[in-house]
Structure formats: structure tokens, C-alpha cells
Motif scaffolding. Structure first.
Motif, mmCIF file in Angstrom:
data_model
loop_
_atom_site.group_PDB
_atom_site.id
_atom_site.type_symbol
_atom_site.label_atom_id
_atom_site.label_comp_id
_atom_site.label_asym_id
_atom_site.label_seq_id
_atom_site.Cartn_x
_atom_site.Cartn_y
_atom_site.Cartn_z
ATOM 1 N N LEU A 94 -6.651 2.926 1.118
ATOM 2 C CA LEU A 94 -6.211 4.276 1.580
ATOM 3 C C LEU A 94 -6.092 5.504 0.106
ATOM 4 O O LEU A 94 -5.537 6.231 0.300
ATOM 5 C CB LEU A 94 -4.839 4.375 2.301
ATOM 6 C CG LEU A 94 -4.832 3.379 3.395
ATOM 7 C CD1 LEU A 94 -3.658 3.523 4.142
ATOM 8 C CD2 LEU A 94 -5.750 4.091 4.491
ATOM 9 N N LYS A 95 -7.092 5.099 -0.762
ATOM 10 C CA LYS A 95 -6.831 5.761 -1.987
ATOM 11 C C LYS A 95 -5.498 5.873 -2.782
ATOM 12 O O LYS A 95 -5.108 6.946 -3.279
ATOM 13 C CB LYS A 95 -7.472 7.370 -1.795
ATOM 14 C CG LYS A 95 -8.748 7.416 -1.305
ATOM 15 C CD LYS A 95 -9.292 8.641 -0.831
ATOM 16 C CE LYS A 95 -10.555 8.849 -0.512
ATOM 17 N NZ LYS A 95 -11.277 10.433 -0.311
ATOM 18 N N SER A 96 -4.927 4.893 -2.404
ATOM 19 C CA SER A 96 -3.420 4.685 -3.224
ATOM 20 C C SER A 96 -3.596 4.397 -4.758
ATOM 21 O O SER A 96 -4.851 4.030 -5.190
ATOM 22 C CB SER A 96 -2.591 3.646 -2.577
ATOM 23 O OG SER A 96 -3.326 2.471 -2.796
ATOM 24 N N THR A 107 1.063 -1.266 0.163
ATOM 25 C CA THR A 107 0.045 -0.086 0.033
ATOM 26 C C THR A 107 0.773 1.161 -0.201
ATOM 27 O O THR A 107 0.630 2.185 -0.349
ATOM 28 C CB THR A 107 -1.005 0.299 1.265
ATOM 29 O OG1 THR A 107 -1.638 -1.067 1.110
ATOM 30 C CG2 THR A 107 -1.824 1.232 1.182
ATOM 31 N N GLU A 108 1.928 1.090 0.678
ATOM 32 C CA GLU A 108 2.690 2.536 0.856
ATOM 33 C C GLU A 108 3.236 2.555 -0.718
ATOM 34 O O GLU A 108 3.514 3.900 -1.031
ATOM 35 C CB GLU A 108 3.957 2.103 1.558
ATOM 36 C CG GLU A 108 5.117 3.371 1.959
ATOM 37 C CD GLU A 108 4.529 4.297 2.209
ATOM 38 O OE1 GLU A 108 5.233 5.664 2.038
ATOM 39 O OE2 GLU A 108 3.513 4.733 2.772
ATOM 40 N N ALA A 109 3.769 1.725 -1.471
ATOM 41 C CA ALA A 109 4.125 1.860 -2.891
ATOM 42 C C ALA A 109 3.060 2.523 -3.516
ATOM 43 O O ALA A 109 3.319 3.423 -4.325
ATOM 44 C CB ALA A 109 4.559 0.575 -3.497
ATOM 45 N N GLY A 110 1.624 2.074 -3.238
ATOM 46 C CA GLY A 110 0.701 2.854 -3.976
ATOM 47 C C GLY A 110 0.283 4.236 -3.684
ATOM 48 O O GLY A 110 -0.005 4.998 -4.279
ATOM 49 N N ARG A 166 -16.152 -4.428 -15.187
ATOM 50 C CA ARG A 166 -16.773 -3.072 -14.598
ATOM 51 C C ARG A 166 -15.601 -2.182 -14.238
ATOM 52 O O ARG A 166 -14.784 -2.632 -13.413
ATOM 53 C CB ARG A 166 -17.791 -3.781 -13.667
ATOM 54 C CG ARG A 166 -18.961 -4.301 -14.269
ATOM 55 C CD ARG A 166 -19.872 -4.562 -13.052
ATOM 56 N NE ARG A 166 -19.422 -5.810 -12.417
ATOM 57 C CZ ARG A 166 -20.092 -5.888 -11.171
ATOM 58 N NH1 ARG A 166 -20.994 -5.268 -10.526
ATOM 59 N NH2 ARG A 166 -19.602 -6.984 -10.221
ATOM 60 N N ALA A 167 -15.811 -0.971 -14.414
ATOM 61 C CA ALA A 167 -14.733 -0.224 -14.159
ATOM 62 C C ALA A 167 -14.990 0.126 -12.417
ATOM 63 O O ALA A 167 -16.230 -0.018 -12.080
ATOM 64 C CB ALA A 167 -15.128 1.464 -14.647
ATOM 65 N N SER A 168 -13.783 0.331 -11.736
ATOM 66 C CA SER A 168 -13.883 0.363 -10.367
ATOM 67 C C SER A 168 -13.508 1.771 -9.971
ATOM 68 O O SER A 168 -12.674 2.705 -10.611
ATOM 69 C CB SER A 168 -12.690 -0.686 -9.821
ATOM 70 O OG SER A 168 -11.588 -0.268 -10.433
ATOM 71 N N GLY A 169 -14.028 2.232 -8.849
ATOM 72 C CA GLY A 169 -13.692 3.634 -8.063
ATOM 73 C C GLY A 169 -12.777 3.228 -6.990
ATOM 74 O O GLY A 169 -12.005 2.195 -6.709
ATOM 75 N N PRO A 170 -12.699 4.390 -5.969
ATOM 76 C CA PRO A 170 -11.742 4.061 -5.009
ATOM 77 C C PRO A 170 -11.960 2.985 -3.942
ATOM 78 O O PRO A 170 -13.296 2.561 -3.881
ATOM 79 C CB PRO A 170 -12.179 5.324 -4.194
ATOM 80 C CG PRO A 170 -12.624 6.440 -5.297
ATOM 81 C CD PRO A 170 -13.298 5.422 -6.150
ATOM 82 N N GLY A 171 -10.876 2.423 -3.659
ATOM 83 C CA GLY A 171 -11.024 1.045 -2.819
ATOM 84 C C GLY A 171 -11.235 -0.024 -3.524
ATOM 85 O O GLY A 171 -11.435 -1.245 -2.988
ATOM 86 N N GLY A 172 -11.478 -0.087 -4.859
ATOM 87 C CA GLY A 172 -11.616 -1.066 -5.765
ATOM 88 C C GLY A 172 -13.152 -1.538 -6.187
ATOM 89 O O GLY A 172 -13.272 -2.386 -6.702
#
Length: 244
Positions: free
Chosen positions: A56-58, A22-25, A127-133
């Protein structure tokens, strides 16, 4: 062989999270904001072609088309592995972590001679995805295209219709294939992305962003700058000039 203007006013920017979870994201998101803010200060126009958002919106991956004066000339040397050293917001013990993200900057080059044979393409819809997948569309409008002979994969989910996303993905694929053919003719590489960013291994880094020391170091020219916060906010004119 496709020709590239040395001062092209269009480019494709790709940023992908590398090693570090996640930190990389989160770092990939920092880099995206850095280029976005810098581009806006230059009057450039950005159009997101595809994106994948993580925890975390990465940013897992983001691809954007950029139009503006000398955009490719200014950003072309940003391609490579970028490394960040900092204490993640999720780190309770205060340890410094090292994470990476990869950047690729591709010129927009003529693709009229690039023919795509249906038998060489694997086309998937999702299907297109939003924040958090989470999925934001009830229908499969997003498109992923894989070119079987080379393994190049492109995606588009920015448009509301499957057809427009397919057209965008195929256009991006043609561009990547044109660039690949150009580089192969020079006998430099046999894979487009590997030619620009290699793997996301820390040892292949071109630049390090050291937060505790407030320092950014470009390893290709062995030069450092202070004001890391300002740099991540888009103040990169001096760095781009030094590495051009």
C-alpha cells in the motif's frame, strides 16, 4: 571528540516502521510527509539516501539528508518512538489499532578522523527496489554496509551506480561512528540508534497521534494539540517550539 554546532544546518533523518505491520509503515509514511512538508515551508533541501517501500505504498524505512537553517536544532528532539491510534484502512470491523514508528535525527559531524578498516566491513550489493518491493534495476547498484564491531548497518540505493551508492553508504557510516564515539565518551550509550530511539515498543513512546480524538500528545511535557490532520501535513512549528 567530534564537535557539533548547536545550530547545525545539516542533519540526517531516519524513519522506520515499528510495531503494527503495514499500518506501521503507513504511519511512517505519514511522519515522512510531515517532516518533508514542514522542511519545505522552511526552505530546506531533502535528499533521500535510502528507502524501502512496503504494501500500500507504506514506508518500511527511509533515510534522508536535510540541509537548511537550524535543521538539527529544530528536529533533534523528534528522535524517539511515535505512536498512532486509528482505524486502519484495512480494518473492516472499525477497531482502533495502535502502531508505532521510530524517528532518529543525527547531526552531520566531522568524520575525517574516522578510519574504516576493510576487515571490519561487510559490504553487500543488491538490486534497488521500487513501490511494493519490486526490483526496478536489472543490476545490483544498491549497497548495504555493516560495521562488524558495532553492528551498525547503512544502505544507499538512490544513485544509479554501485560506486556512488557505496560512497554514500560509507560516508553515512563514518557519521554514525563519529556520533557513537562522541556518545560513548560521555558514557551514555554503546549503540547509536538505541541511544536515540530504543526499541519500537509502545511503552517507549515520546508522542501519540490519536486520530479519533483529533489529538497529538507529547508525553515528555504532557501537552496536547488539536488539528491532527494539519499536524501530519507539516504544521508542527508549535510542537517543535514546545519540545525544544
Amino acid at each position: 571528540m567530534p564537535q557539533i554546532s548547536p545550530r547545525s544546518n545539516r542533519a540526517i533523518l531516519e524513519i522506520r516502521a515499528g510495531t503494527g505491520g503495514t499500518e506501521a509503515g503507513l504511519f511512517a509514511k505519514n511522519l515522512w510527509n510531515m517532516y518533508l512538508n514542514y522542511g519545505k515551508s522552511k526552505g530546506w533541501k531533502f535528499k533521500i539516501l535510502s528507502k524501502s517501500i512496503g504494501e500500500l505504498k507504506s514506508v518500511r524505512e527511509i533515510t534522508a539528508a536535510i540541509a537548511g537553517k537550524d535543521v538539527y536544532q529544530l528536529l533533534k528532539n523528534e528522535s524517539g518512538v511515535h505512536r498512532v491510534q486509528r482505524i486502519p484502512r484495512t480494518e473492516s470491523s472499525g477497531r482502533i489499532h495502535t502502531s508505532t514508528a521510530t524517528v532518529a535525527v543525527l547531526p552531520v559531524i566531522p568524520t575525517k578522523k574516522i578510519k574504516l578498516k576493510p576487515k571490519n566491513l561487510e559490504i553487500e550489493t543488491y538490486r534497488a527496489s521500487g513501490p511494493g518491493g519490486q526490483f526496478v534495476n536489472k543490476v545490483e547498484t544498491a549497497v548495504r554496509v555493516t560495521h562488524k564491531p558495532t553492528g551498525i548497518t547503512v544502505e544507499s540505493q538512490d544513485s544509479r551506480t554501485q560506486q556512488k551508492n557505496k560512497e554514500k553508504a560509507l560516508s553515512l557510516l563514518r557519521m554514525k561512528l563519529a556520533h557513537l564515539l562522541r556518545e560513548q565518551k560521555k558514557e551514555k550509550i554503546d549503540d547509536l540508534r538505541r541511544s536515540q530511539i530504543g526499541s519500537a515498543e509502545r511503552s517507549r513512546k515520546i508522542r501519540t497521534y490519536n486520530v479519533p480524538q483529533d489529538r497529538v500528545t507529547d508525553h515528555r511535557i504532557n501537552k496536547s494539540w488539536r488539528n491532527l490532520e494539519g499536524i501530519l501535513e507539516g504544521d508542527i512549528e508549535e510542537i517543535l517550539a514546545a519540545t525544544s
